[in-house]
Scaffold this motif. Sequence first.
Motif, PDB file in Angstrom:
ATOM      1  N   ALA A  14      36.558  29.547  19.707  1.00 40.91           N
ATOM      2  CA  ALA A  14      37.163  30.300  20.817  1.00 40.91           C
ATOM      3  C   ALA A  14      36.365  30.092  22.105  1.00 40.91           C
ATOM      4  CB  ALA A  14      37.243  31.783  20.471  1.00 40.91           C
ATOM      5  N   ILE A  17      37.919  30.847  25.590  1.00 43.21           N
ATOM      6  CA  ILE A  17      38.582  32.111  25.302  1.00 43.21           C
ATOM      7  C   ILE A  17      37.487  33.156  25.173  1.00 43.21           C
ATOM      8  CG2 ILE A  17      39.982  33.397  23.642  1.00 43.21           C
ATOM      9  CD1 ILE A  17      41.165  30.640  22.802  1.00 43.21           C
ATOM     10  N   CYS A  30      35.739  36.241  23.971  1.00 47.45           N
ATOM     11  CA  CYS A  30      35.967  36.985  22.739  1.00 47.45           C
ATOM     12  C   CYS A  30      34.796  37.902  22.417  1.00 47.45           C
ATOM     13  CB  CYS A  30      36.240  36.027  21.587  1.00 47.45           C
ATOM     14  SG  CYS A  30      34.890  34.891  21.243  1.00 47.45           S
ATOM     15  N   LYS A  61      40.100  38.766  20.854  1.00 44.29           N
ATOM     16  CA  LYS A  61      40.247  38.280  22.220  1.00 44.29           C
ATOM     17  C   LYS A  61      39.839  39.406  23.152  1.00 44.29           C
ATOM     18  CE  LYS A  61      44.357  37.214  23.476  1.00 44.29           C
ATOM     19  NZ  LYS A  61      45.649  36.622  23.824  1.00 44.29           N
ATOM     20  N   GLU A  62      38.923  39.148  24.059  1.00 44.16           N
ATOM     21  CA  GLU A  62      38.357  40.199  24.905  1.00 44.16           C
ATOM     22  C   GLU A  62      39.387  40.830  25.832  1.00 44.16           C
ATOM     23  OE1 GLU A  62      34.464  40.921  27.760  1.00 44.16           O
ATOM     24  OE2 GLU A  62      34.808  38.942  26.893  1.00 44.16           O
ATOM     25  N   SER A  63      40.343  40.056  26.316  1.00 47.75           N
ATOM     26  CA  SER A  63      41.282  40.571  27.315  1.00 47.75           C
ATOM     27  C   SER A  63      42.193  41.671  26.786  1.00 47.75           C
ATOM     28  CB  SER A  63      42.136  39.435  27.883  1.00 47.75           C
ATOM     29  OG  SER A  63      42.892  38.827  26.854  1.00 47.75           O
ATOM     30  N   VAL A  98      41.931  37.532  16.636  1.00 45.57           N
ATOM     31  CA  VAL A  98      42.288  36.117  16.732  1.00 45.57           C
ATOM     32  C   VAL A  98      41.649  35.281  15.631  1.00 45.57           C
ATOM     33  CG1 VAL A  98      42.767  36.176  19.211  1.00 45.57           C
ATOM     34  CG2 VAL A  98      40.453  35.636  18.413  1.00 45.57           C
TER      35      VAL A  98
END
Length: 124
Positions: A49, A54, A56, A83-85, A90
């Motif tokens: 990731a 991405i 994370c 996923k941090e957002s 994931v």
Amino acid sequence: LGSNAALEGRMLATNLFGGNRAFSGVANPSGTKIFTVSFGMVGLTERYAREKEINCLSGSAEATSIYGMLDGVRKAEGKLVFKESDLTVVGAQMYGDINLVGLVDLAALGMKAMILLSDGLTIG
């Protein structure tokens, strides 16, 4: 590969006869066992990731198959990647001296259902 091909074949047949289905991809859960140690994974590793930029978060934990004071206790370790957002799962990786197939499938289901980090705090 067989299960992925079967899904794609059904979608192709549906679309050939007037349907409109899109292929959303697969998480491709997998597992293997080497002597007494099982390994399982689904989705992205934290390293992959990050390589794909991405952002994370991850968390690791140890668990036992039964209460630690009982005879025959076996250990397993696992890691979930979010996923941090939006804090959706994931990826998951795990290993240990227990059958991990059900846990890997559960992680794959969590990814498909877009389970959030906060959902894990309220399960049970």
